[in-house]
Design a protein around this motif. Structure first.
Motif, PDB file in Angstrom:
ATOM      1  N   VAL A  18      57.976   2.171  62.354  1.00 40.83           N
ATOM      2  CA  VAL A  18      58.546   2.378  63.693  1.00 40.83           C
ATOM      3  C   VAL A  18      60.072   2.537  63.602  1.00 40.83           C
ATOM      4  CG1 VAL A  18      56.708   1.338  65.085  1.00 40.83           C
ATOM      5  CG2 VAL A  18      58.411  -0.149  64.023  1.00 40.83           C
ATOM      6  N   ARG A  19      60.537   3.152  62.536  1.00 44.08           N
ATOM      7  CA  ARG A  19      61.978   3.230  62.312  1.00 44.08           C
ATOM      8  C   ARG A  19      62.688   4.096  63.349  1.00 44.08           C
ATOM      9  NH1 ARG A  19      64.966   4.242  58.431  1.00 44.08           N
ATOM     10  NH2 ARG A  19      63.790   3.473  56.647  1.00 44.08           N
ATOM     11  N   ARG A  20      61.993   5.035  63.966  1.00 46.19           N
ATOM     12  CA  ARG A  20      62.644   5.899  64.946  1.00 46.19           C
ATOM     13  C   ARG A  20      62.655   5.275  66.345  1.00 46.19           C
ATOM     14  NH1 ARG A  20      62.713  11.082  62.539  1.00 46.19           N
ATOM     15  NH2 ARG A  20      63.310  10.633  60.376  1.00 46.19           N
ATOM     16  N   PRO A 224      44.436  18.631  57.380  1.00 51.35           N
ATOM     17  CA  PRO A 224      45.521  18.946  56.438  1.00 51.35           C
ATOM     18  C   PRO A 224      46.693  17.991  56.601  1.00 51.35           C
ATOM     19  CG  PRO A 224      45.647  20.409  58.314  1.00 51.35           C
ATOM     20  CD  PRO A 224      44.400  19.583  58.523  1.00 51.35           C
ATOM     21  N   THR A 225      47.469  17.856  55.534  1.00 55.78           N
ATOM     22  CA  THR A 225      48.733  17.150  55.584  1.00 55.78           C
ATOM     23  C   THR A 225      49.840  18.172  55.827  1.00 55.78           C
ATOM     24  OG1 THR A 225      48.026  15.334  54.157  1.00 55.78           O
ATOM     25  CG2 THR A 225      50.374  15.788  54.245  1.00 55.78           C
ATOM     26  N   ARG A 226      50.574  17.997  56.931  1.00 56.49           N
ATOM     27  CA  ARG A 226      51.560  18.999  57.338  1.00 56.49           C
ATOM     28  C   ARG A 226      52.900  18.827  56.621  1.00 56.49           C
ATOM     29  NH1 ARG A 226      50.643  17.328  63.458  1.00 56.49           N
ATOM     30  NH2 ARG A 226      50.471  15.351  62.297  1.00 56.49           N
ATOM     31  N   ASP A 227      53.189  17.628  56.179  1.00 58.44           N
ATOM     32  CA  ASP A 227      54.427  17.350  55.458  1.00 58.44           C
ATOM     33  C   ASP A 227      54.111  16.287  54.422  1.00 58.44           C
ATOM     34  OD1 ASP A 227      56.979  15.693  54.949  1.00 58.44           O
ATOM     35  OD2 ASP A 227      57.777  17.431  56.026  1.00 58.44           O
ATOM     36  N   LEU A 228      54.433  16.548  53.156  1.00 64.67           N
ATOM     37  CA  LEU A 228      54.000  15.663  52.082  1.00 64.67           C
ATOM     38  C   LEU A 228      54.706  14.309  52.095  1.00 64.67           C
ATOM     39  CD1 LEU A 228      53.575  18.184  49.129  1.00 64.67           C
ATOM     40  CD2 LEU A 228      51.823  17.210  50.615  1.00 64.67           C
ATOM     41  N   LEU A 229      55.825  14.207  52.788  1.00 62.48           N
ATOM     42  CA  LEU A 229      56.509  12.921  52.898  1.00 62.48           C
ATOM     43  C   LEU A 229      56.293  12.275  54.261  1.00 62.48           C
ATOM     44  CD1 LEU A 229      58.446  10.798  51.727  1.00 62.48           C
ATOM     45  CD2 LEU A 229      60.342  12.168  52.653  1.00 62.48           C
ATOM     46  N   ILE A 262      53.678   3.669  57.408  1.00 60.26           N
ATOM     47  CA  ILE A 262      53.370   5.015  57.881  1.00 60.26           C
ATOM     48  C   ILE A 262      54.665   5.760  58.168  1.00 60.26           C
ATOM     49  CG2 ILE A 262      52.249   6.377  59.695  1.00 60.26           C
ATOM     50  CD1 ILE A 262      50.295   4.022  60.069  1.00 60.26           C
ATOM     51  N   PHE A 263      54.855   6.908  57.507  1.00 62.31           N
ATOM     52  CA  PHE A 263      55.944   7.839  57.828  1.00 62.31           C
ATOM     53  C   PHE A 263      55.306   8.991  58.607  1.00 62.31           C
ATOM     54  CE2 PHE A 263      57.519   6.745  53.283  1.00 62.31           C
ATOM     55  CZ  PHE A 263      57.887   5.475  53.683  1.00 62.31           C
ATOM     56  N   SER A 264      55.700   9.193  59.839  1.00 57.95           N
ATOM     57  CA  SER A 264      54.978  10.155  60.671  1.00 57.95           C
ATOM     58  C   SER A 264      55.921  10.830  61.657  1.00 57.95           C
ATOM     59  CB  SER A 264      53.836   9.448  61.419  1.00 57.95           C
ATOM     60  OG  SER A 264      53.122  10.350  62.229  1.00 57.95           O
ATOM     61  N   GLU A 265      56.611  11.841  61.177  1.00 57.75           N
ATOM     62  CA  GLU A 265      57.605  12.546  61.985  1.00 57.75           C
ATOM     63  C   GLU A 265      56.995  13.186  63.223  1.00 57.75           C
ATOM     64  OE1 GLU A 265      60.937  13.254  63.216  1.00 57.75           O
ATOM     65  OE2 GLU A 265      61.270  13.161  61.053  1.00 57.75           O
ATOM     66  N   ALA A 266      55.819  13.768  63.083  1.00 53.68           N
ATOM     67  CA  ALA A 266      55.243  14.545  64.183  1.00 53.68           C
ATOM     68  C   ALA A 266      54.341  13.735  65.101  1.00 53.68           C
ATOM     69  CB  ALA A 266      54.453  15.731  63.612  1.00 53.68           C
ATOM     70  N   ASP A 267      54.052  12.490  64.757  1.00 55.68           N
ATOM     71  CA  ASP A 267      53.082  11.738  65.549  1.00 55.68           C
ATOM     72  C   ASP A 267      53.564  10.327  65.857  1.00 55.68           C
ATOM     73  OD1 ASP A 267      50.852  10.724  66.810  1.00 55.68           O
ATOM     74  OD2 ASP A 267      49.437  11.203  65.214  1.00 55.68           O
TER      75      ASP A 267
END
Length: 288
Positions: A18-20, A224-229, A262-267
Motif C-alpha cells: 500500500v505504498r501509494r 497475462p502479466t502486464r508488467d514484470l515488476l 504486492i506491487f500493483s501499479e494498475a490495480d
C-alpha cells in the motif's frame, strides 16, 4: 499445516503493498486498526518518516516485524565497495532498531544496474562472485548486531538488473558455503512470486529447514502479466497453487508470518488502503 481460516494473526503486511496510499505512519495506523499484527517495512518508507519516529510508531501500535526490506545490491565497481559496505551496514542497524527478525537481501544483478555508474558488464558469473563476497563481508557485522540475513532469490527475469541469485538452490548453496554450521545467521526469504515455477521448489524448501527459512512472502502470478515488476496479483487471482507451498514451508518448522507483498501499479495501488487490507485479510483466511 496451520489453520488460517479463523483469524489473521499470522498475516503480515509488506508495506510496499500500500505504498501509494499513504506513508509508513498511515500504514502502521491502518494495520493496527484492522488487527494486522505485523509489517515488513521498506527502507525508503522508513527514511521518509525518520527512523526514530518509525520505531516509535511500530512500538506504540504494538506491531511485530516479519522482516525489513532491503539490503543487498552488492555488484559494482571497486570504487563503489565502501558505499556498498556502508549502505548495507546501515540497513542492518535500521533493522535492529526496528526489531526485525531478519534483513532481506535483494542481491543485485550486473554492476551497472545494481550500482549505477559502474562500468557496463555482461559477466553474470563475476556479479555472482561479488554477491558472495558482499554477503561474506556483511555477515560478520550482522552477526555482531544479532541480525539474520535472508537471501531472497528473484525470478530469472530479474537476473540482469535486480538479482543474479534466482533459485532457492542457488541461495541455499551460498548459505552452505558462508554459514556451514547453520547457525541461523544466514538463510532465505521464500517469495512465491519468484519461485513458484521451480520444478525443485518443494525439495529446496525441505533442504532449507527451520534454520534457513527466515521469511515467507505471498502474492499471485497473473496471466497475462502486464508488467514484470509492478503487476503482481492478490492471492487467489492468479495461477500459483499457494497451499502446497505453505504446507512445505511449515513442514520445515517455520512458525513465522505469511507476509503479503504486492506491487500493483494498475490495480491494488489505486484502491483505498482499507479495501486492500480487508482483501488481504479475506484472502489470507481462504486461499493462502
Amino acid at each position: 499445516m496451520r489453520d488460517l481460516s479463523g483469524d489473521h494473526r499470522l498475516l503480515s503486511l509488506n508495506t510496499a503493498t500500500v505504498r501509494r496510499q499513504g506513508d509508513l505512519a498511515a500504514i502502521v495506523e491502518a494495520c493496527a486498526r484492522h488487527g494486522i499484527r505485523a509489517i515488513s517495512p521498506w527502507r525508503d518508507q522508513v527514511e521518509a518518516v525518520g527512523l526514530a519516529p518509525a520505531v516509535a510508531a511500530v512500538r506504540e501500535a504494538g506491531l511485530a516485524l516479519s522482516g525489513y526490506c532491503r539490503g543487498g545490491m552488492f555488484p559494482g565497481d571497486p570504487s563503489q565497495a565502501p558505499a556498498v559496505r556502508d549502505d548495507n551496514r546501515r540497513a542492518v542497524d535500521e533493522a535492529a532498531a526496528l526489531g526485525a527478525p531478519c534483513l532481506v537481501l535483494v542481491v543485485g544483478g550486473l554492476p551497472q544496474y545494481a550500482r549505477p555508474g559502474s562500468a557496463p558488464s555482461r559477466d553474470l558469473g563475476a556479479a555472482r562472485a561479488q554477491v558472495e563476497d558482499g554477503i561474506h563481508d556483511l555477515l560478520g557485522y550482522a552477526r555482531a548486531a544479532g541480525m539474520p540475513l535472508a537471501i531472497e532469490p528473484l525470478h530469472p527475469m530479474y537476473a540482469a538488473d535486480r538479482a543474479c541469485v534466482n533459485t532457492l538452490a542457488q541461495a541455499l548453496d551460498l548459505c552452505d558455503r558462508l554459514d556451514p554450521g547453520r547457525t541461523g545467521a544466514l538463510g532465505v526469504a521464500c517469495d512465491v512470486y519468484h519461485v513458484w515455477w521451480d520444478p525443485d521448489l518443494l525439495g529446496q524448501i525441505a533442504r532449507a529447514g527451520a534454520e534457513r527459512m527466515l521469511a515467507y512472502h505471498v502474492c499471485d502470478w497473473l496471466v497475462p502479466t502486464r508488467d514484470l515488476l509492478l503487476d503482481r496479483g492478490m492471492m487467489g487471482d492468479g495461477i500459483i497453487d499457494l497451499k502446497p507451498v505453505r504446507a512445505a514451508v511449515e513442514a520445515t518448522g517455520f512458525a513465522g508470518f505469511c507476509e503479503v507483498e504486492i506491487f500493483s501499479e494498475a490495480d491494488w495501488w489505486r484502491r483505498p488502503m482499507d479495501e486492500v487490507l480487508e482483501t488481504c485479510i479475506q484472502r489470507h483466511r481462504t486461499v493462502v
